[in-house]
Design a protein around this motif. Structure first.
Motif, PDB file in Angstrom:
ATOM      1  N   SER A   1       3.406   6.944  -0.011  1.00 52.33           N
ATOM      2  CA  SER A   1       3.076   7.622   1.240  1.00 52.33           C
ATOM      3  C   SER A   1       2.579   6.590   2.246  1.00 52.33           C
ATOM      4  O   SER A   1       2.042   5.543   1.862  1.00 52.33           O
ATOM      5  CB  SER A   1       1.983   8.671   1.006  1.00 52.33           C
ATOM      6  OG  SER A   1       1.518   9.206   2.229  1.00 52.33           O
ATOM      7  N   VAL A   2       2.725   6.917   3.519  1.00 51.58           N
ATOM      8  CA  VAL A   2       2.157   6.087   4.572  1.00 51.58           C
ATOM      9  C   VAL A   2       0.743   6.536   4.913  1.00 51.58           C
ATOM     10  O   VAL A   2      -0.164   5.715   5.078  1.00 51.58           O
ATOM     11  CB  VAL A   2       3.049   6.115   5.832  1.00 51.58           C
ATOM     12  CG1 VAL A   2       2.375   5.400   6.997  1.00 51.58           C
ATOM     13  CG2 VAL A   2       4.419   5.498   5.544  1.00 51.58           C
ATOM     14  N   ASP A   3       0.522   7.829   5.006  1.00 58.00           N
ATOM     15  CA  ASP A   3      -0.754   8.352   5.499  1.00 58.00           C
ATOM     16  C   ASP A   3      -1.643   8.954   4.417  1.00 58.00           C
ATOM     17  O   ASP A   3      -2.859   8.788   4.451  1.00 58.00           O
ATOM     18  CB  ASP A   3      -0.494   9.415   6.574  1.00 58.00           C
ATOM     19  CG  ASP A   3       0.227   8.849   7.782  1.00 58.00           C
ATOM     20  OD1 ASP A   3      -0.170   7.769   8.232  1.00 58.00           O
ATOM     21  OD2 ASP A   3       1.185   9.476   8.257  1.00 58.00           O
ATOM     22  N   SER A   4      -1.085   9.660   3.470  1.00 56.18           N
ATOM     23  CA  SER A   4      -1.888  10.338   2.457  1.00 56.18           C
ATOM     24  C   SER A   4      -2.193   9.377   1.307  1.00 56.18           C
ATOM     25  O   SER A   4      -1.314   8.632   0.867  1.00 56.18           O
ATOM     26  CB  SER A   4      -1.143  11.566   1.940  1.00 56.18           C
ATOM     27  OG  SER A   4      -1.939  12.281   1.019  1.00 56.18           O
TER      28      SER A   4
ATOM     29  N   ARG B   1       0.831  -1.212   0.000  1.00 48.91           N
ATOM     30  CA  ARG B   1       0.000   0.000   0.000  1.00 48.91           C
ATOM     31  C   ARG B   1       0.864   1.259   0.000  1.00 48.91           C
ATOM     32  O   ARG B   1       0.562   2.231  -0.704  1.00 48.91           O
ATOM     33  CB  ARG B   1      -0.926   0.009   1.216  1.00 48.91           C
ATOM     34  CG  ARG B   1      -1.835   1.239   1.267  1.00 48.91           C
ATOM     35  CD  ARG B   1      -2.735   1.216   2.486  1.00 48.91           C
ATOM     36  NE  ARG B   1      -3.642   0.073   2.432  1.00 48.91           N
ATOM     37  CZ  ARG B   1      -4.463  -0.260   3.424  1.00 48.91           C
ATOM     38  NH1 ARG B   1      -4.483   0.460   4.541  1.00 48.91           N
ATOM     39  NH2 ARG B   1      -5.264  -1.302   3.311  1.00 48.91           N
ATOM     40  N   PHE B   2       1.939   1.244   0.786  1.00 51.33           N
ATOM     41  CA  PHE B   2       2.812   2.419   0.819  1.00 51.33           C
ATOM     42  C   PHE B   2       3.334   2.728  -0.583  1.00 51.33           C
ATOM     43  O   PHE B   2       3.410   3.891  -0.987  1.00 51.33           O
ATOM     44  CB  PHE B   2       3.996   2.183   1.753  1.00 51.33           C
ATOM     45  CG  PHE B   2       3.636   1.932   3.197  1.00 51.33           C
ATOM     46  CD1 PHE B   2       2.379   2.228   3.691  1.00 51.33           C
ATOM     47  CD2 PHE B   2       4.570   1.389   4.069  1.00 51.33           C
ATOM     48  CE1 PHE B   2       2.042   2.000   5.023  1.00 51.33           C
ATOM     49  CE2 PHE B   2       4.256   1.152   5.398  1.00 51.33           C
ATOM     50  CZ  PHE B   2       2.985   1.455   5.877  1.00 51.33           C
ATOM     51  N   MET B   3       3.704   1.705  -1.335  1.00 52.44           N
ATOM     52  CA  MET B   3       4.234   1.908  -2.678  1.00 52.44           C
ATOM     53  C   MET B   3       3.188   2.523  -3.594  1.00 52.44           C
ATOM     54  O   MET B   3       3.501   3.432  -4.381  1.00 52.44           O
ATOM     55  CB  MET B   3       4.716   0.574  -3.262  1.00 52.44           C
ATOM     56  CG  MET B   3       5.299   0.708  -4.668  1.00 52.44           C
ATOM     57  SD  MET B   3       5.816  -0.882  -5.399  1.00 52.44           S
ATOM     58  CE  MET B   3       4.213  -1.615  -5.771  1.00 52.44           C
ATOM     59  N   TRP B   4       1.936   2.037  -3.516  1.00 55.77           N
ATOM     60  CA  TRP B   4       0.903   2.526  -4.433  1.00 55.77           C
ATOM     61  C   TRP B   4       0.696   4.031  -4.287  1.00 55.77           C
ATOM     62  O   TRP B   4       0.418   4.723  -5.268  1.00 55.77           O
ATOM     63  CB  TRP B   4      -0.415   1.797  -4.183  1.00 55.77           C
ATOM     64  CG  TRP B   4      -1.518   2.232  -5.109  1.00 55.77           C
ATOM     65  CD1 TRP B   4      -2.490   3.150  -4.861  1.00 55.77           C
ATOM     66  CD2 TRP B   4      -1.722   1.778  -6.450  1.00 55.77           C
ATOM     67  NE1 TRP B   4      -3.311   3.298  -5.959  1.00 55.77           N
ATOM     68  CE2 TRP B   4      -2.859   2.471  -6.951  1.00 55.77           C
ATOM     69  CE3 TRP B   4      -1.074   0.857  -7.272  1.00 55.77           C
ATOM     70  CZ2 TRP B   4      -3.354   2.251  -8.235  1.00 55.77           C
ATOM     71  CZ3 TRP B   4      -1.568   0.648  -8.551  1.00 55.77           C
ATOM     72  CH2 TRP B   4      -2.688   1.337  -9.024  1.00 55.77           C
ATOM     73  N   PHE B   5       0.839   4.553  -3.073  1.00 56.70           N
ATOM     74  CA  PHE B   5       0.601   5.973  -2.829  1.00 56.70           C
ATOM     75  C   PHE B   5       1.877   6.775  -2.588  1.00 56.70           C
ATOM     76  O   PHE B   5       1.808   7.994  -2.390  1.00 56.70           O
ATOM     77  CB  PHE B   5      -0.325   6.154  -1.620  1.00 56.70           C
ATOM     78  CG  PHE B   5      -1.738   5.719  -1.868  1.00 56.70           C
ATOM     79  CD1 PHE B   5      -2.579   6.461  -2.687  1.00 56.70           C
ATOM     80  CD2 PHE B   5      -2.225   4.557  -1.297  1.00 56.70           C
ATOM     81  CE1 PHE B   5      -3.881   6.057  -2.925  1.00 56.70           C
ATOM     82  CE2 PHE B   5      -3.531   4.144  -1.529  1.00 56.70           C
ATOM     83  CZ  PHE B   5      -4.368   4.893  -2.347  1.00 56.70           C
TER      84      PHE B   5
ATOM     85  N   GLU C   1      -3.087  12.373  -6.449  1.00 55.38           N
ATOM     86  CA  GLU C   1      -1.784  13.012  -6.664  1.00 55.38           C
ATOM     87  C   GLU C   1      -0.663  12.174  -6.062  1.00 55.38           C
ATOM     88  O   GLU C   1       0.425  12.067  -6.640  1.00 55.38           O
ATOM     89  CB  GLU C   1      -1.779  14.411  -6.055  1.00 55.38           C
ATOM     90  CG  GLU C   1      -2.702  15.420  -6.750  1.00 55.38           C
ATOM     91  CD  GLU C   1      -4.171  15.193  -6.427  1.00 55.38           C
ATOM     92  OE1 GLU C   1      -5.024  15.638  -7.238  1.00 55.38           O
ATOM     93  OE2 GLU C   1      -4.484  14.559  -5.389  1.00 55.38           O
ATOM     94  N   ASP C   2      -0.932  11.582  -4.886  1.00 59.75           N
ATOM     95  CA  ASP C   2       0.068  10.687  -4.281  1.00 59.75           C
ATOM     96  C   ASP C   2       0.366   9.511  -5.203  1.00 59.75           C
ATOM     97  O   ASP C   2       1.523   9.137  -5.410  1.00 59.75           O
ATOM     98  CB  ASP C   2      -0.435  10.160  -2.933  1.00 59.75           C
ATOM     99  CG  ASP C   2      -0.568  11.246  -1.890  1.00 59.75           C
ATOM    100  OD1 ASP C   2       0.261  12.172  -1.880  1.00 59.75           O
ATOM    101  OD2 ASP C   2      -1.517  11.167  -1.081  1.00 59.75           O
TER     102      ASP C   2
END
Length: 385
Positions: free
Chosen positions: A249-252, A243-247, A256-257
């Motif tokens: 980001s960890v939280d957002s 999931r972190f890779m897809w965005f 755009e992410d």
């Protein structure tokens, strides 16, 4: 293993920036989880892996699931197949029905003489209370097939069937590549330290002793080969890092992410559902970065995700759900992402893994109409009746 290659094999898309037989020569300690002497690169140094996952059906498996398997195997002509978890669902009500459900989806490999191995998913032992066949019994049953590569796995750690299949080089007796198989568990406990897990994901996670096994085994393999041995790791339940890779980001989690992530991590493929991780981050990815030998981690579990990308030097990705008997997309498009993932290895290439791509049921003209088409069980081998 045959070294014959199909002349019409599709070229890979380039990547962005049971116990060993007698006489196999495997001297790995019993219970270490290291398996040698079962796989080797063909003479041309090219090897192909197919990942099927979430075949997830009962003893009357949807006929299109095995049609898809046979079509992919005929097209790709792989050297080894990984059934990456949720091989069956929880519907079998007798031991025979569970064995039939497994038998249905291993026959396409057995009838072609293709080596295959499975990892355990969260649903495989769902029927254990009524069939009496849990994770250990499923692995023991699979291990009876002539072309299966499963063992009981590393002893003394969480899970069943944690093992690493070493692929011997074509030009030397050393290890050229590794296939790591991790049991990512079933379901999270209801309570930890007296606190419930309401609001957290309900799936299991890779435990610390499994991570320690990977680290120590990776180090032992390096020592035996005078250098790290590249590999792929297969487990059923995804990492938080997917999931972190897809965005990026960890939280957002905004469009755009994701657009930034596509550029940063070279993401290809689709995400139709949230990654169904466990409630805790296992730390496995950190261990992989520390060792630097695993080139990719590929999972199933989320049937309608097909993406993969390069997450700080380790590819993270999904194989699409293979089985037609379980959930897919919504409405008329229910079965439009049924498929498999293919991996291409070149013994002489840096990192050995040279490409990965999808094969979808729509590529082979398989009926994609919604609903189920259960078929009669395949004939069980005489020893399993």
């Amino acid at each position: 293993m045959s070294s014959a290659r199909r002349p019409d094999r599709t070229a890979p898309s380039p990547l962005p920036s049971g116990p060993p037989p007698t006489g196999s020569g495997d001297t790995s300690p019993t219970g270490s989880g290291i398996v040698r002497g079962r796989l080797s690169f063909p003479a041309d140094g090219q090897l192909t892996i197919v990942q099927f996952n979430d075949t997830q059906d009962c003893h009357r498996t949807d006929v299109r699931t095995t049609q898809l398997q046979r079509a992919v195997l005929e097209d790709v002509d792989p050297d080894v197949v990984v059934l990456n978890g949720d091989v069956v669902d929880g519907a079998p009500s007798t031991p025979r029905e569970l064995r039939q459900a497994i038998n249905n989806v291993v026959q396409p490999m057995e009838e072609r003489g293709i080596p295959w191995v499975l990892t355990l998913g969260n649903h495989d032992a769902d029927s254990a209370a009524v069939t009496g066949l849990g994770a250990a019994e499923i692995l023991e049953f699979a291990g009876r097939y002539p072309h299966n590569l499963n063992t009981a796995g590393a002893e003394g750690i969480t899970g069943r069937g944690n093992q690493v299949l070493m692929i011997t080089g074509s030009r030397s007796p050393g290890d050229a590549f590794a296939l790591w198989l991790i049991d990512s568990g079933r379901y999270a406990p209801e309570r930890i330290a007296g606190q419930d897990l309401e609001g957290y994901p309900r799936w299991d996670w890779v435990r610390a002793d499994q991570v320690r096994w990977y680290l120590e085994t990776s180090e032992a393999i390096e020592a035996q080969n005078a250098g790290p041995v590249p590999g792929l790791l297969f487990q059923h339940i995804p990492l938080w890092e997917h999931r972190f890779m897809w965005f990026a980001s960890v939280d957002s989690r905004t469009p755009e992410d994701h657009a930034r992530a596509v550029t940063r991590h070279g993401i290809r493929g689709l995400r139709h559902e949230e990654e169904a991780t466990g409630p805790l981050n296992s730390g496995l990815f950190s261990a992989l970065l520390h060792r630097g030998d695993v080139r990719g981690v590929y999972v199933g579990h989320d049937h309608v995700n097909t993406y993969d990308g390069d997450y700080y030097g380790v590819r993270l990705g999904y194989g699409p759900g293979t089985g037609f008997g379980t959930y897919g997309l919504s409405g008329r498009r229910e079965h439009h992402l049924r498929g498999a993932r293919v991996f291409h290895l070149d013994e002489q290439a840096e990192g050995v893994l040279t490409g990965t791509e999808l094969r979808l049921a729509c590529d082979y003209g398989i009926d994609l109409s919604p609903g189920r088409q259960p078929g009669p069980p395949a004939e069980l081998p005489a020893w399993a009746r």
